[in-house]
Scaffold this active site. Structure first.
Site, PDB file in Angstrom:
ATOM      1  N   ASP A   1       0.486  -1.006   0.173  1.00 34.00           N
ATOM      2  CA  ASP A   1      -0.086  -0.155  -0.071  1.00 34.00           C
ATOM      3  C   ASP A   1       1.023   1.307   0.003  1.00 34.00           C
ATOM      4  O   ASP A   1       1.360   1.504   0.842  1.00 34.00           O
ATOM      5  CB  ASP A   1      -0.349  -0.067   1.189  1.00 34.00           C
ATOM      6  CG  ASP A   1      -2.238   0.975   1.382  1.00 34.00           C
ATOM      7  OD1 ASP A   1      -2.320   1.668  -0.113  1.00 34.00           O
ATOM      8  OD2 ASP A   1      -2.921   0.872   2.302  1.00 34.00           O
TER       9      ASP A   1
ATOM     10  N   ASP B   1     -33.938  59.365 -27.994  1.00 34.23           N
ATOM     11  CA  ASP B   1     -33.382  59.771 -29.416  1.00 34.23           C
ATOM     12  C   ASP B   1     -32.489  60.987 -29.709  1.00 34.23           C
ATOM     13  O   ASP B   1     -34.040  61.803 -29.169  1.00 34.23           O
ATOM     14  CB  ASP B   1     -34.022  58.724 -30.520  1.00 34.23           C
ATOM     15  CG  ASP B   1     -32.277  58.418 -31.320  1.00 34.23           C
ATOM     16  OD1 ASP B   1     -31.838  58.011 -31.291  1.00 34.23           O
ATOM     17  OD2 ASP B   1     -32.830  58.134 -32.987  1.00 34.23           O
TER      18      ASP B   1
END
Length: 1441
Positions: free
Chosen positions: A518, A1220
């Protein structure tokens, strides 16, 4: 008893030692508890002298008692001990700690209650009984501002704000919010929440009591509570009323905290359910993340306690989860942290080990050498000199000893130098393990790093071209050296396959044991039942499976593996499996060589959708042979690491099944991911289509590769893997099913294509940068590589590409590695100078094929149509029209069979396509096929790159030019995708025909540049409609009529020269007779003809000039119209006084239908001829239908417009305005238009700047309600001034594109109209600003039309009034909730209820009862008020609702 330092003396101490620690327990208090208590008081900065008196104990409790509920076990023990001492001082009889806590708790609560009653800051009552207000201090404000600046909007800001504003009124709270006004975004969120809560307050408190003349207080509204419409005196009065006091400060504070919770949640978008511990994450780090997110959750204390007790454990990784569950449900956070302190990655374990070593070195303990020779004198607890662990000499420690360490170099293990002077490069300083070549008979050396030959280097994932061959060469060279008997100084293990657990026989002090190798274990540990070691040992506690393990530590134990041994530390304890850890393997020179390099592939994080959990679908039954086949597949996948076993705690499941592979006896595993796909986050498709060979540049060398095990090569997010769990059942439930989960991208999962494409594309980017001239195409796992290199250079590039893929363990199998032509790629057959479609074999069709067979056939034909011209599928598709089941059989028609045979002949002749040449012009040529479709080919010179067809038909009647326009748009889109530009298009018609049709149909969206190629067929199929009546030509008035009941009908015509014809028809409709009438007129007329009809249906069909239709009568009319030179078609309403239309109407209506006569049409036509009135004026004055009025206007040659543009959708909500700027006479006019009503406001401004625009916007908002503003992205509209003004006014500001009608269409239109009005009145005005004001007045109040036939001024006022009435009506409806309904249903005589009244009509009521909506007749219900009035009055009040 006792001593002078004790807090209790004599009899008091005797009483203390008779009190039990726990009720019903055996243990009692002792003197040591007092000593421990004194030590704990020092941590709180309290003197231990306080324990000697009752008052001192109470002072201790005043500090510690508020922390008791949330405190640790030590704090609770301290409070309990102090309570016991306090009771003894006070003479209170107690028997246990619980008695003391109970009695002292009552006293403390009484004192707290008294303190609370006297604490009313910042409101103080003076001697006269008046309330005096103390403003909030600057220090508190400064603390608040500093906190926000440092903490931003983290969860801890909320409790601090709550503490700082304790007892504050609304005025104080607004001061606190204004102090952090720089956080505009946060303040806007708070403002929105406060407005919502204020509106809800007003809704739930509709009865507002006004101020009384005698000085009575009014009921506060939502804005009063927020402090915007109330004074400080009113707020104080509401909070301190004698009856029904309203604490406006507390209410307003709760609103603010609600908004802060929303802010905190936005800054911490992660849900508490998404916080999961990583596989190698330390538990402490996970707990910190968990609590940070939990603080941001808007939940009560009980819910957060549940989160801590359940979610904290459930979302931990499997290792920590197992440890935590073993602790039980009552474990504290300290116990959890202590139990899981050993869980984590290598860095965490190294840090933990360093801390433990530092603690051990810092303490004075005895270190006894229990085995082997002693390294120095035994360390005494105190008064002894330190011992060096390096040289065993006294007087210094190892870190201050300058001589070389005994163990030599930490890198290679040599004794003649240290790690800093190690000659080996840094890349080789990693500890490696399993070698990849076999091991011969070698001698054991002291350390593995002493081998000095070149073969000792670690095999890494190199990006060189020789990577795959390098590994085999090293293996062969190592085997040859081993056979030659050459001695090596190092030692290595042989290769271990990771398809199973690496278990090896190990000799431990002569005892043979099978142990697991391991590399993740720090220590070597054996089970105490398998081995008994002799000699001295030390006790030790380690973190193991299921919790902590008590083990025995033996030093200098001899461990031997395959004849090679070393001495090391071994642990003996109750471990479930024997493990050889890194401490032994490192001494044996173990090396870990990762032959599988998939860990280098970046992990793509995947989550479920918010608020959902994984799938839990049961596995359905499977046959025995399927179970056996599935188990074999799963065993193989588990060996390869592609799936792994699932923990028992995993409760997710997705069903699996198996099917037989084609022409094989093997099984194929399938998994039904439909439920998991629904729950998983959405992915964006990275590749929207497949690459096409026609878009590939011609190249000299071609290679085709395939990535083997495509999805199974890419790892899946470890946190997501548990959701892919599935079960392989057993026959007859013989054993529990085996549970697995995917470690790689599974087939059929929604995220696999996206993740695979993105992962591989990021790796291939390296190759593209190194070879910019090489064409590299990637579609999923198929790779195309084309270049103009020489053969050697091309081969070298391919080797480099394969080696690059191998660095991520992406293999390119030899069996799918295509070096020589023909290359099979994506369904195509590629050659260096041409490409083909792989052979298409059409299946033989029976007389009654299934729908599925036809669908497959059409799919093959559509695929082949990209290269084979002339393929048609129209008749085949007609067979499967409608909602048919795929297994349903259809009958082949003669047309479909003929179409099938023609396609078969076309496919018999092989076609070739060419590659793209950037140096030649690309163009597209269109043709019309005999079946009515449009075919086209992309060409360069005489070579065809690819082909296609277009047969889309949106309407029942269409013409070729409309279809041709659709084909050009399709070709343009596909060209942009393949080549990146739109080529020139050659269409088969003349310019005159195209422009004649285009003049009437200009709005069909975008058309590219075209080149006209005259085709006689298309010219012959076209016919012209004259826009004006033909002079000197006979005019035919046509009409038709039919009876709905008898289906009898008549159709005919009458001419201006007195000729007439009427025919009768059976089983017909009104529309068909209208078409028959036109047909009769075309049959009897000459080459030039005027036709007048009253049928909008007929005009709608013929005006679009169709050339193809499925309607038999329309088809005959089209053929007749093609034979005419010129046709004029007009519409007139069928009423008296309109030419001969009235006469033919009487002829065909006789005995068929009754003719309606409207007298107002003729006067309306006369008025329009005089004044050119618009449609609204005609409808209003003459009461005409909209259709009739519109046709009268369109019949006028001066008012008729050729076509109308395709319109988009404009937001016309009540509060939407468009602004605008336009220019006239070198001056700037700013124009604002209310979109819904058309109301306009305009004025002249001196400069087109943000400041002037913001001033205009403020004046506009002061007069009219504005919620949304839409402008273009000009610099004055995007300026900071306008944005600030929109924020202050609470206006949503959106932007569009200048001169784009879909963006600012309303205001652009008004600009043009305003200039026209100014031009009409300009002579009457001296200055332009006066003309602008006058024109605005005329537009708003002198122009009628539009919605409702009102002026713009009337319309906007009406809209605002309507909105207010609607809101009032909604309030009235909400009052219905004050009524309850009792009712009976059907024959049931029992009264049910009460239900909630939703609506009351004349004959029935709608009510809600037990979450169900019911409609009950009025005679079967009784409606009563919900509050105390008599039944009679309730009934009377009900009728007035």
């Amino acid at each position: 008893m006792g001593n002078g330092n004790s807090a209790l003396l004599g009899t008091d101490l005797d009483k203390f030692e008779k009190i039990r620690l726990k009720r019903g327990g055996k243990k009692c208090y002792r003197l040591k508890h007092l000593c421990w208590c004194k030590g704990e008081l020092d941590r709180f900065g309290l003197s231990d002298k306080l324990l000697e008196t009752q008052q001192g104990c109470e002072k201790i409790l005043s500090v510690c008692w508020p922390l008791y509920d949330q405190g640790s076990d030590n704090l609770k023990a301290l409070v309990g001990t102090v309570c016991v001492v306090a009771c003894i001082h006070a003479g209170i009889e107690i028997k246990s700690t619980q008695d003391a806590l109970k009695k002292l708790k009552v006293i403390t609560r009484k004192e707290e209650k008294q303190e609370d009653e006297s604490k009313n800051f910042p409101v103080q009552r003076d001697a006269a009984g008046q309330y005096q207000y103390t403003p909030i201090s600057p220090r508190i404000i400064q603390t608040w501002v500093k906190t926000v600046e440092e903490k931003k909007w983290k969860p801890e800001v909320i409790p601090l704000f709550s503490a700082l504003t304790e007892g504050a009124i609304s005025h104080d709270l607004n001061i606190m919010l204004n102090a952090v006004g720089d956080h505009q975004g946060a303040m806007q969120v708070l403002k929105d929440v406060i407005n919502e809560q204020a509106a809800e307050w007003d809704l739930t408190h509709p009865q507002q009591q006004p101020a009384q003349p005698g000085g009575g207080l009014r009921t506060p509204s939502g804005s009063d509570i927020a402090g915007t419409t109330s004074t400080v005196e009113e707020q104080l009065a509401w909070m301190n009323m004698q009856q029904n006091a309203i604490n406006v400060g507390t209410i307003y504070k709760s609103w603010i905290i609600l908004g802060m919770n929303r802010l905190v949640k936005s800054h911490c978008p992660i849900s508490i359910t998404d916080v999961r511990q990583g596989p190698k994450e330390a538990f402490k780090d996970y707990v910190d993340r968990f609590y940070n997110v939990m603080r941001a959750e808007q939940a009560s204390g009980e819910v957060k306690m549940w989160m801590q007790q359940h979610l904290l454990i459930e979302n931990a990784n499997p290792e920590c989860k197992q440890i935590l569950r073993s602790l039980g449900k009552g474990a504290t956070l300290e116990e959890m942290l202590e139990a899981c302190q050993g869980v984590g990655g290598p860095q965490h374990k190294a840090r933990l080990m360093a801390e433990m070593m530092r603690t051990v070195v810092g303490q004075s303990q005895n270190f006894v050498q229990q085995r082997g020779p002693q390294r120095g004198p035994v360390r005494q607890p105190t008064g002894r000199k330190p011992i060096c662990f390096n040289c065993n000499k006294e007087g210094h420690v190892a870190r201050f000893f300058k001589a070389p360490r005994r163990k030599g170099c930490w890198n290679c293990g040599a004794m003649d130098h240290q790690k800093a002077q190690c000659p080996k490069p840094a890349q080789q300083q990693r500890v490696n393990f399993f070698r990849v070549w076999p091991l011969g008979s070698l001698q054991t050396g002291e350390l593995s790093g002493t081998r000095g030959d070149s073969n000792s280097s670690t095999i890494r994932g190199e990006t060189s071209a020789e990577n795959s061959e390098h590994l085999s060469e090293i293996r062969e060279r190592a085997q040859a050296e081993d056979e030659g008997g050459e001695e090596r100084g190092g030692f290595s293990f042989p290769e271990y396959s990771l398809s199973r657990r690496p278990i090896e026989e190990v000799s431990v002090d002569g005892v043979t044991i099978r142990a697991l190798l391991d590399t993740g274990a720090d220590d070597t540990i054996f089970n105490e039942r398998n081995i008994k070691l002799k000699g001295n040992w030390q006790p030790k506690i380690i973190g193991g499976i299921g919790g902590n393990l008590r083990v025995k530590q033996y030093d200098n134990v001899y461990v031997e593996i395959r004849g090679k041994g070393t001495f090391g530390t071994v642990l003996i304890g109750p471990t479930p499996i024997d493990i050889i850890g890194r401490n032994i393997m490192e001494k044996l020179g173990g090396k870990l060589i990762l032959a599988q390099l998939s860990d280098k592939i970046p992990i793509t994080k995947v989550k479920l959708k918010p608020g959902v959990d994984g799938p839990r679908i049961k596995q359905w039954p499977l046959s025995k042979e399927k179970i056996v086949g599935l188990q074999k597949i799963c065993d193989r996948l588990e060996e390869e690491g592609k799936i792994s076993r699932v923990d028992p705690g995993n409760n997710y499941n997705t069903p699996i099944f198996a099917i037989k592979k084609k022409d094989k006896n093997e099984w194929r595993k399938l998994i039904d991911f439909r439920e998991l796909n629904k729950l998983t986050q959405d992915f964006h498709e990275l590749q929207l289509g497949i690459p096409h060979p026609a878009g590939i540049k011609k190249c000299k060398r071609i290679t085709v590769l395939d990535i083997g095990d495509a999805y199974f090569s890419i790892p899946l997010d470890p946190d997501y893997r548990p959701y892919t769990a599935f079960t392989v059942p057993s026959v007859n439930n013989q054993a529990p099913g085996k549970r697995y989960m995917y470690n790689v991208l599974p087939q059929g999962w929604k995220g696999s294509p996206c993740i695979f494409q993105g992962t591989v594309a990021s790796l291939l980017e390296v190759f593209r940068k190194n070879h910019p001239t090489v064409q590299l195409y990637q579609y999923m796992d198929d790779l195309f590589v084309g270049s103009d290199y020489t053969a050697e250079e091309h081969e070298k590039a391919i080797v480099e590409l394969r080696a690059l893929l191998m660095t991520w363990n992406l293999e390119t199998p030899e069996k799918k590695y295509q070096k020589e032509p023909p290359f099979h790629w994506m369904g195509y057959e590629l050659h260096p100078d041409k490409w083909k479609i792989e052979k298409v074999q059409l299946p033989e069709l029976a007389e009654q094929p299934t729908v599925n067979e036809i669908q497959k056939l059409v799919g093959k034909l559509n695929w082949a149509a990209q290269l084979y011209p002339g393929i048609k599928t129209k008749q085949l598709c007609k067979l499967i029209r409608g909602g048919l089941n795929i297994t349903e059989k259809v009958t082949m028609t003669e047309e479909a069979r003929l179409e099938y045979e023609q396609n078969k002949e076309i496919l018999a002749e092989e076609q070739e396509g060419s590659y793209y040449d950037p140096n030649k012009e690309l163009y597209v040529r269109f043709q019309k096929t005999t079946g009515g479709d449009i075919s086209f080919q992309w060409k360069q010179g005489n070579k065809v790159l690819r082909a296609g067809k277009y047969g889309k038909q949106k309407t029942a009647h269409s013409n070729d030019l409309m279809k041709l326009a659709g084909a050009t748009q399709k070709v343009g889109r596909e060209s942009i995708v393949i080549w990146g530009f739109v080529p020139k298009m050659q269409i088969p018609t003349t310019r005159e025909i195209w422009e004649d049709w285009w003049h009437e149909y200009w709005q069909c969206t975008w058309i590219p540049e075209v080149e006209f190629i005259s085709t006689p067929m298309l010219e012959r199929e076209w016919y012209s409609l004259s826009p004006e009546p033909l002079e000197g030509v006979e005019t035919y008035y046509v009409d038709g009529a039919a009876n709905r009941d008898s289906k009898m009908g008549k159709a005919g015509y009458i001419t201006d020269r007195g000729f007439q014809r009427v025919e009768e028809y059976l089983n017909t409709t009104n529309q068909q007779t209208e078409l028959h009438a036109v047909k009769l007129a075309l049959e009897d007329s000459g080459s030039y003809v005027n036709i007048v009809t009253d049928s909008q249906y007929v005009v709608g069909i013929l005006a679009s000039r169709p050339t193809e239709t499925d309607h038999p009568i329309v088809k005959e009319i089209i053929e007749l119209m093609k034979g005419k030179e010129k046709i004029y078609l007009s519409w007139l309403p069928a009423h008296k006084g309109i030419g001969g239309n009235e006469q033919i109407d009487k002829l065909v209506s006789s005995g068929i239908r009754k003719v309606l006569f409207l007298q107002n049409i003729e006067p309306a036509q006369e008025e329009h001829e005089k004044y050119h009135s618009n449609e609204a004026q005609l409808r209003e004055k003459f009461h005409l239908p909209a259709l009739v009025a519109k046709q009268i206007v369109q019949s006028c040659s001066k008012c008729c417009h050729h076509g109308e543009p395709i319109k988009g959708q404009t937001d016309a909500s009540l509060g939407v305005w468009q602004i605008d700027c336009t220019h006239l006479e070198n001056q700037i006019i700013i124009v604002a238009v209310h979109v819904a009503s058309g109301f306009m406001k305009a004025e002249v401004i001196t400069a087109e700047t943000g400041k002037k625009t913001a001033e205009f916007l403020l004046k506009l908002a002061a007069q009219w309600p504005i919620s949304k503003l839409h402008t273009d992205n000009g610099p004055n509209f995007t300026s900071q001034e306008v944005e600030t003004m929109c924020w202050w006014l609470g206006i949503e500001h959106t932007f569009g594109i200048p001169y784009n009608p879909q963006s600012q269409g309303v205001v652009e239109n008004k600009n043009k109209y305003l200039k026209e009005l100014i031009e009409k009145i300009r002579e009457d005005c001296k200055e332009l600003k006066t003309a602008v004001a006058m024109a605005t007045f005329i537009h708003n109040f002198k122009q009628r039309g539009g919605l409702g036939g009102m002026t713009a001024g009337e319309r906007i006022v009406n809209m605002i009034n309507t909105e207010l009435e609607y809101q009032y009506q909604q309030n009235q409806i909400s009052k219905n909730l004050n009524f309850k309904v009792y009712f009976r249903e059907g024959r049931d005589q029992l009264w049910k209820g009460p239900g909630i009244l939703l609506w009351k009509g004349e004959g029935a009521v709608v009510l809600k009862y037990q979450e169900e909506i019911k409609i009950v007749p009025r005679r079967k219900c009784k409606i009563i008020k919900d509050y105390g009035e008599s039944g009679k009055n309730s009934q009377v009040n009900l009728e007035s609702v």
